[in-house]
Structures are given as C-alpha cells and as structure tokens.
Write a protein that holds these residues in place. Structure first.
Motif, short mmCIF file in Angstrom:
data_model
loop_
_atom_site.label_atom_id
_atom_site.label_comp_id
_atom_site.label_asym_id
_atom_site.label_seq_id
_atom_site.Cartn_x
_atom_site.Cartn_y
_atom_site.Cartn_z
N LEU A 210 0.83 -1.21 0.00
CA LEU A 210 0.00 0.00 0.00
C LEU A 210 0.87 1.26 0.00
CD1 LEU A 210 -2.80 -1.17 2.46
CD2 LEU A 210 -2.92 -1.01 -0.05
N LEU A 211 1.96 1.22 0.73
CA LEU A 211 2.90 2.34 0.74
C LEU A 211 3.56 2.49 -0.63
CD1 LEU A 211 4.40 4.46 2.47
CD2 LEU A 211 6.06 2.68 2.99
N PHE B 9 3.51 5.75 -4.23
CA PHE B 9 4.52 6.52 -4.95
C PHE B 9 5.13 5.75 -6.12
CE2 PHE B 9 6.62 4.69 -1.21
CZ PHE B 9 7.72 4.07 -1.76
N GLN B 10 4.44 4.72 -6.57
CA GLN B 10 4.90 3.88 -7.67
C GLN B 10 5.08 4.66 -8.97
OE1 GLN B 10 2.02 1.00 -8.78
NE2 GLN B 10 3.41 -0.15 -10.07
N ILE C 276 12.92 3.53 -12.09
CA ILE C 276 13.99 2.92 -11.29
C ILE C 276 13.47 1.85 -10.34
CG2 ILE C 276 15.51 4.93 -11.44
CD1 ILE C 276 14.55 5.63 -8.55
N ASP C 277 12.24 1.40 -10.53
CA ASP C 277 11.64 0.44 -9.59
C ASP C 277 12.45 -0.85 -9.48
OD1 ASP C 277 10.97 -0.61 -12.07
OD2 ASP C 277 8.82 -0.64 -11.69
N ALA D 282 9.40 -4.15 3.60
CA ALA D 282 10.17 -3.69 2.44
C ALA D 282 9.89 -4.54 1.21
CB ALA D 282 11.66 -3.71 2.77
N VAL D 283 9.71 -5.84 1.39
CA VAL D 283 9.39 -6.71 0.27
C VAL D 283 8.02 -6.32 -0.30
CG1 VAL D 283 8.86 -9.09 -0.42
CG2 VAL D 283 10.88 -8.60 0.98
N GLY D 284 7.10 -5.94 0.55
CA GLY D 284 5.79 -5.48 0.08
C GLY D 284 5.90 -4.25 -0.80
N VAL D 285 6.84 -3.35 -0.48
CA VAL D 285 7.08 -2.18 -1.32
C VAL D 285 7.53 -2.65 -2.71
CG1 VAL D 285 8.51 -0.12 -1.66
CG2 VAL D 285 7.57 -0.62 0.60
N THR D 286 8.42 -3.64 -2.75
CA THR D 286 8.88 -4.14 -4.06
C THR D 286 7.73 -4.79 -4.83
OG1 THR D 286 9.61 -6.33 -3.31
CG2 THR D 286 11.21 -4.53 -3.17
N PHE D 287 6.80 -5.41 -4.12
CA PHE D 287 5.64 -6.02 -4.79
C PHE D 287 4.82 -4.96 -5.55
CE2 PHE D 287 5.02 -10.02 -1.93
CZ PHE D 287 6.13 -10.60 -2.51
#
Length: 189
Positions: A56-57, A61-62, A68-69, A119-124
């Motif tokens: 969700l985070l 800002f995706q 650069i993701d 942090a892994v969720g952010v990468t998802f």
C-alpha cells in the motif's frame, strides 16, 4: 511473478520467524500443539500483514519512480538478504527467550521478524503483484514453517538457526539479482 518465485520469497522471508520459532521450541520443556499453533499464527499473521502495508505504501509513490523500480527492488532485497547473511555468519548471540507464548512475548517477536516483509511489500508494488493471494501465500508458508520450527527446536536444538537465516538471506539476494537482470534484459523475463 510466478508461484515458484513467490514461494521462494515466502521461504526466504519466513527464515527469521523459523529461527525464532526454533528458539521458542528450545525454551519449553514439552512442546504442545498450542505452542506451534500460537507461533504459526503470530509469525504467519505478521508476515502476511507487513507486505500488505508495504504494498500500500509502494503503490502510493509507484508512478513517480517507475523508471527505477527494478533498482529499488534489487537494493531492498539485497540489503535485507545481506543483513540476514551477516546475522547468520556473525557471532552467535545467546538468545534468552522466555518460555511464554503470551501476547507480551509473541507480539514484539512477530513484529521484529516481519519488518523485512514490509520492504518486500514495497517491491511487490513495483512488480505489480496480485497482493492478496501473495500475502496469503506468504502467511501460510510462514505459519507452517514457524509451527514446525517450534517442534524442531524442541527436538534438535539451535543447531540449524544460523543455517536457516543464511539460506533466507541468500534467497532474497538472488531474487533481487533476478529482478534486476530481467529488467535489464540479461535474463528472459
């Protein structure tokens, strides 16, 4: 992301929870099914919740960092994995865990072992993963490994704790490298 890749990430993320579950198994004289169930629910629940929050985070800002993701995913997974490897190879700390499986003991451990999953969720979010099935899968894998870890700790001792953390760290580093290599067209994706 394939089911196999998600499984590998789930196992990697669950290694901290597995290692703590092994230690919890050491802390009790006789393991009962409720000990394994409690550890599985706490660790599995938080390993599912944290990537959801990270996702969700990340989604918020995706669009701003889409170019650069892949580098962000690579760096986050690499750092998390390297930290797990460092802990596994570092001096063995004597962990004095309480034999309690109550909320005051389990909640802080569940949060601590699932921070990397945030942090892994952010990468998802950057990888556009279907988040609900992904976090449910991670939670179930962590539940199973944590429940088994309590029993294993009671049977075998802390012998495998460092190896579990080392394996988990290596898995996360390799997944980060794979994501980067696919994006740079070094691997078929």
């Amino acid at each position: 992301m394939s089911l196999w890749e998600l499984f590998v990430i789930a196992v990697g993320l669950s290694m901290d929870a597995f290692a703590v579950s092994v230690c919890k198994g050491l802390s009790v004289r006789r393991v009962q099914w409720k000990h394994s169930l409690t550890a599985g629910l706490y660790f599995g629940g938080f390993q599912a919740l944290m990537p959801l929050l990270g996702y969700l985070l990340g989604v918020s800002f995706q669009a701003a960092i889409r170019r650069i993701d892949h580098w962000i995913a690579f760096i986050l997974l690499g750092l998390i994995g390297a930290n797990m490897v460092r802990e596994a190879l570092g001096k063995e700390e004597q962990e004095d865990l309480s034999a309690s499986f109550g909320p005051k003991t389990m909640l802080p451990m569940a949060v601590a072992t699932s921070i990397d999953a945030l942090a892994v969720g952010v990468t998802f979010a950057f990888l556009r993963v279907e988040i609900i099935p992904a976090v449910a899968f991670i939670g179930v894998i962590t539940f199973l490994l944590s429940a088994a870890g309590v029993k294993a700790g009671n049977l075998f001792g802390a012998r495998y704790k460092a190896k579990a953390e080392l394996l988990g760290g290596a898995i996360l580093i390799l997944m980060g490298m794979k994501i980067l290599a696919e994006h740079l067209n070094l691997l078929p994706g």
